[in-house]
Every structure is written in C-alpha cells, then in structure tokens.
Scaffold this motif. Structure first.
Motif, short mmCIF file in Angstrom:
data_model
loop_
_atom_site.label_atom_id
_atom_site.label_comp_id
_atom_site.label_asym_id
_atom_site.label_seq_id
_atom_site.Cartn_x
_atom_site.Cartn_y
_atom_site.Cartn_z
N GLY A 21 40.04 -2.08 17.80
CA GLY A 21 40.46 -3.07 18.61
C GLY A 21 39.19 -3.94 18.72
O GLY A 21 39.55 -5.33 18.51
N ALA A 22 38.07 -3.36 18.33
CA ALA A 22 36.94 -4.28 17.62
C ALA A 22 36.98 -5.08 16.57
O ALA A 22 36.70 -6.33 16.55
CB ALA A 22 35.59 -3.72 17.95
N ALA A 23 37.25 -4.46 15.09
CA ALA A 23 38.48 -5.33 14.44
C ALA A 23 39.05 -6.29 14.73
O ALA A 23 38.91 -7.63 14.11
CB ALA A 23 38.19 -4.31 13.66
N ARG A 28 39.08 -12.24 15.57
CA ARG A 28 39.61 -13.69 16.47
C ARG A 28 38.00 -14.92 16.87
O ARG A 28 38.26 -15.89 17.03
CB ARG A 28 39.81 -13.67 17.72
N HIS A 29 37.60 -13.52 16.86
CA HIS A 29 35.75 -13.96 17.07
C HIS A 29 34.71 -13.78 16.32
O HIS A 29 34.09 -12.74 16.72
CB HIS A 29 34.92 -13.84 18.26
N PRO A 30 34.49 -14.39 15.44
CA PRO A 30 33.45 -13.96 14.02
C PRO A 30 31.91 -14.25 14.81
O PRO A 30 31.26 -13.74 13.96
CB PRO A 30 33.46 -15.08 12.77
N ASP A 31 31.72 -14.63 15.40
CA ASP A 31 30.48 -14.94 16.23
C ASP A 31 29.66 -13.19 17.11
O ASP A 31 28.87 -13.45 17.22
CB ASP A 31 30.19 -16.18 17.48
N ILE A 32 31.13 -12.42 17.30
CA ILE A 32 30.73 -11.08 18.14
C ILE A 32 29.69 -10.37 17.55
O ILE A 32 29.93 -10.58 16.13
CB ILE A 32 31.50 -10.53 18.41
N ARG A 33 28.53 -10.08 18.12
CA ARG A 33 28.06 -9.24 17.26
C ARG A 33 28.06 -7.49 18.01
O ARG A 33 27.82 -7.10 19.62
CB ARG A 33 26.55 -9.06 16.62
N ASP A 48 34.06 3.21 8.11
CA ASP A 48 33.98 2.80 6.89
C ASP A 48 35.12 2.29 6.22
O ASP A 48 35.15 0.96 5.38
CB ASP A 48 33.37 3.97 6.47
N LYS A 49 36.06 1.96 7.77
CA LYS A 49 37.37 1.32 6.78
C LYS A 49 37.63 0.13 7.90
O LYS A 49 38.78 -0.61 6.92
CB LYS A 49 38.36 2.41 8.13
N TYR A 50 36.62 -0.18 7.63
CA TYR A 50 36.75 -1.24 8.64
C TYR A 50 35.12 -2.27 8.49
O TYR A 50 34.27 -2.27 8.68
CB TYR A 50 36.62 -2.26 10.28
N PRO A 51 35.00 -2.75 6.55
CA PRO A 51 33.53 -3.42 6.76
C PRO A 51 32.36 -4.42 7.03
O PRO A 51 31.69 -4.26 7.25
CB PRO A 51 33.22 -3.29 4.75
N LYS A 52 33.61 -4.90 7.55
CA LYS A 52 33.49 -6.68 8.33
C LYS A 52 32.77 -6.29 9.70
O LYS A 52 31.96 -6.68 9.62
CB LYS A 52 34.39 -7.70 8.30
N LEU A 53 33.60 -5.22 10.38
CA LEU A 53 33.15 -4.88 11.55
C LEU A 53 31.77 -4.37 11.23
O LEU A 53 30.69 -4.22 12.35
CB LEU A 53 34.00 -3.75 12.14
N GLY A 316 35.93 -10.24 27.92
CA GLY A 316 33.90 -10.57 27.66
C GLY A 316 33.43 -11.28 26.74
O GLY A 316 32.14 -12.00 27.12
N TYR A 317 34.06 -11.70 26.43
CA TYR A 317 33.42 -12.93 25.02
C TYR A 317 33.73 -14.14 26.24
O TYR A 317 32.72 -14.85 26.01
CB TYR A 317 34.39 -12.55 24.03
N ASP A 318 34.56 -14.33 26.92
CA ASP A 318 34.83 -15.15 27.38
C ASP A 318 33.86 -15.28 28.59
O ASP A 318 33.34 -16.53 28.51
CB ASP A 318 36.49 -15.80 28.22
N MET A 319 34.03 -14.36 29.08
CA MET A 319 32.88 -14.34 30.45
C MET A 319 31.81 -14.66 29.60
O MET A 319 31.22 -15.61 30.46
CB MET A 319 32.93 -12.79 31.03
#
Length: 352
Positions: A21-23, A28-33, A48-53, A316-319
């Motif tokens: 879900g985080a991936a 959708r929001h590349p500016d999330i950390r 390890d299956k989601y290197p970008k995440l 959460g991102y929108d808030m």
C-alpha cells in the motif's frame, strides 16, 4: 516533502498490506518520505521487493505488535515505547513524521494517540472523522466512534474541527455543517443536540455555514459538507452504510447472473456497473481522521487491502499538505477568543 510514519504491523494482514500500500501511495505522491516501524524479519524481505519504497523510507525495528483484539488499557501498558504502533505515533513528537497511519486496533490507537500526543488546548474529547461518499461527492461525518455520548460543548468542538477538515480536504472556504438529529425542527432531539444548535447559531463562526439539523438520509444526499453527531450514533450510521453498500452489491451480482438475458444486459451496461462499483468501493474512502490531537493520526480499516491502505495514506498526505492541524488550531483560538464577549453580551441582555 510529506513525512508519514507507518505502523507496519497494524491491521489483519500487517506488512503484507501496509508495504504494498505504501508503494502504491508513493507512485501517486513521489514527495512522500516514509518512516516505518515493524518486525525487521517480516518487513525487510517485503521492502526488498519495492526498491523505490525502500529508498524513500527509514526503517525502525519494533519489539511488539499490538493485536487487533487487545484491550486498549492492556495495549497501552504492554506496548508503550516498544510497539510499532506507539513508535509510529511518537515519531510525530520527535519531529520525524508529520502524520501517522495505522490499520491497527482502533481502541488501542486512540488510547496511545491521546496518551502520546495529548489533546489540543480547549478540546475535551477527540473525535474520529470519516469521509462519506454522497450523491454530490463526499462529506465528512464525525464522530464515528471515539466519544460515546457528547455534551453541547463537545459537539461544538466537533463542529469546529469538522469544518477545518472540510476546508483542508475539500478546499472549501466556508463549508456547510449540520447536526444529526431525529428531525429538522428545532424542538426535536436530545437537549445536548438542541443546545449545540443554539451555540452554533448564536456564536456565528465565520468559517462555518451552519445549516441546522439534518436527518440520517441527508448524509447520503450530501445535504451538507459536514455532519456532526456523537460517537454512538455516528458509528452505527457508518456500519449501517457499509453493510447496505455490501448488500446492494450482492443483490446486483445475483440479479446480473440469474438469467441469460440478464447476463447479456450486463455486458451492454458493463461501463455503468463499473462506475457504480467504483463509487461504492469502500477502499476509496478508507481512512478515519483522529481530530483534536496535537498531531494527525489516520486510522485505516483493519481488513483492507493494499489499495485501501494507500487511500488512507492519501488522506494523511492531503491533511498535511493542506494544513489541517493549523486550521483547527486557528479556528479554536478564534472561537475561544469570542467566548468572553458572547458571555458578556448575554449577561447584559439578561440584566435588561
């Protein structure tokens, strides 16, 4: 950059849903950390299956996972400081995160959030706000389960917080707001609700357009942007709506497969049914917002899938992006600044 801490062990499926879900949310929001808290042995192979995440995340190992059926008091004693849930919440206090998202035990999450973050100045009880699909789009309903029973002042606080959330989520300058009641007439309903209505009318808060009393069927119609009620009625309304949506979906599924002509008709109307399914999909409006705390906490459904959890992260991102916490604080300060003047005015009228 929006920093989101995740209780990776929360929910019915834990890391198997939270990490995918985080991936999805990151796409959708590349500016999330992300700041992740969970069992390292379970989480790292999935990460390890989601290197970008993985590249966009900081991982912290946790010793304890709070069970979905654990009593809040027990969870607080056992998990304070050591559980993935507590550590994800505390990341707001330490400045490592702007918002926390968890699919874990609702009672435990609320207890830990109140204990760890504390309530805002002037707020007696927190509320859980849900996003409700309507014929006009979406509305906010609160409280949907945090505070069972509420007096007039608490309902007033819910109104202020719900209005601020509507401005943050829907970007409406002056959202309409109604009090849920058994009728629209001013003489109907419990005394607490009637008193809250009087407060809303007489205070004249300029950030809210008070509509008046609304009934249960007004929620789905989208009569107002914000519906305020206490947690007992709100939770029943929420569960009833969710159950009705599933019931209608099952009726449609059965009807479309009953005869050959029905199956042929479904093929021709597939586009319309797909749009209906999308509108009724509870995953799209997943994510209850805990309001009234010194930090933003988002509660995802415990049994949701990766897409549903990503939707909770989206909330959460929108808030954070739209400054929910600052809007609530500003509205509360303005309201409480008005109280002495209102009290003095009422007293003067009484003396006359």
């Amino acid at each position: 950059m929006v920093r989101i801490s995740l209780d990776v062990m929360g929910g019915d499926f834990g890391p198997d849903v939270v990490i995918p879900g985080a991936a999805r949310a990151l796409e959708r929001h590349p500016d999330i950390r992300f700041v992740l808290f969970g069992d390292e042995a379970l989480c790292q192979p999935l990460l390890d299956k989601y290197p970008k995440l993985k590249a966009a995340s900081t991982f912290h190992a946790s010793e304890i996972a709070i069970a979905m059926d654990e009593k809040p008091s027990q969870a607080l004693r056992r998990g304070r400081g050591k559980s993935s849930m507590w550590q994800a919440i505390d990341a707001i206090n330490t400045g490592e995160a702007d918002v926390v998202v968890s699919a874990g035990n609702t009672g435990a999450l609320m207890a830990m959030s109140v204990f760890c973050l504390r309530t805002m100045t002037g707020i007696q009880r927190p509320a859980i706000a849900g996003i409700w699909p309507t014929l006009k789009g979406e509305s906010i309903v609160l409280d949907v389960g945090a505070t069972i029973g509420a007096d007039a002042q608490q309902l007033m606080d819910f109104a202020l917080m719900g209005g601020a959330m509507a401005r943050a989520l829907f970007e409406i300058e002056r959202p309409t707001l109604g009090l849920l009641n058994v009728g629209v007439e001013e003489v109907k309903g419990q005394e607490e609700v009637k008193e809250a209505g009087r407060l809303l009318r007489e205070t004249g808060i300029d950030s809210i357009d008070y509509f008046g009393f609304v009934e249960g069927d007004d929620i789905g119609r989208g009569t107002v942007d914000v519906v305020v009620t206490e947690g007992f009625a709100g939770n029943i309304a929420l569960k009833t709506a969710e159950g009705t949506a599933r019931q209608i979906a099952e009726y449609l599924k059965a009807a479309m497969s009953r005869t050959l002509m029905a199956k042929i008709g479904y093929i021709f109307a597939k586009g319309a049914f797909d749009r209906l399914r999308e509108k009724m999909d509870p995953r799209k409006v997943n994510g209850g917002v805990f309001l009234g705390l010194n930090g933003i906490v988002i509660k995802s459904h415990g049994g949701t899938d990766a897409e549903g959890f990503a939707a909770a992260i989206d909330v959460g991102y929108d808030m954070v992006r739209n400054g929910l916490k600052a809007k609530i604080e500003n509205d509360l300060q303005r309201y409480h600044a008005m109280l002495p003047a209102n009290a003095a005015a009422n007293g003067a009228v009484g003396e006359v």
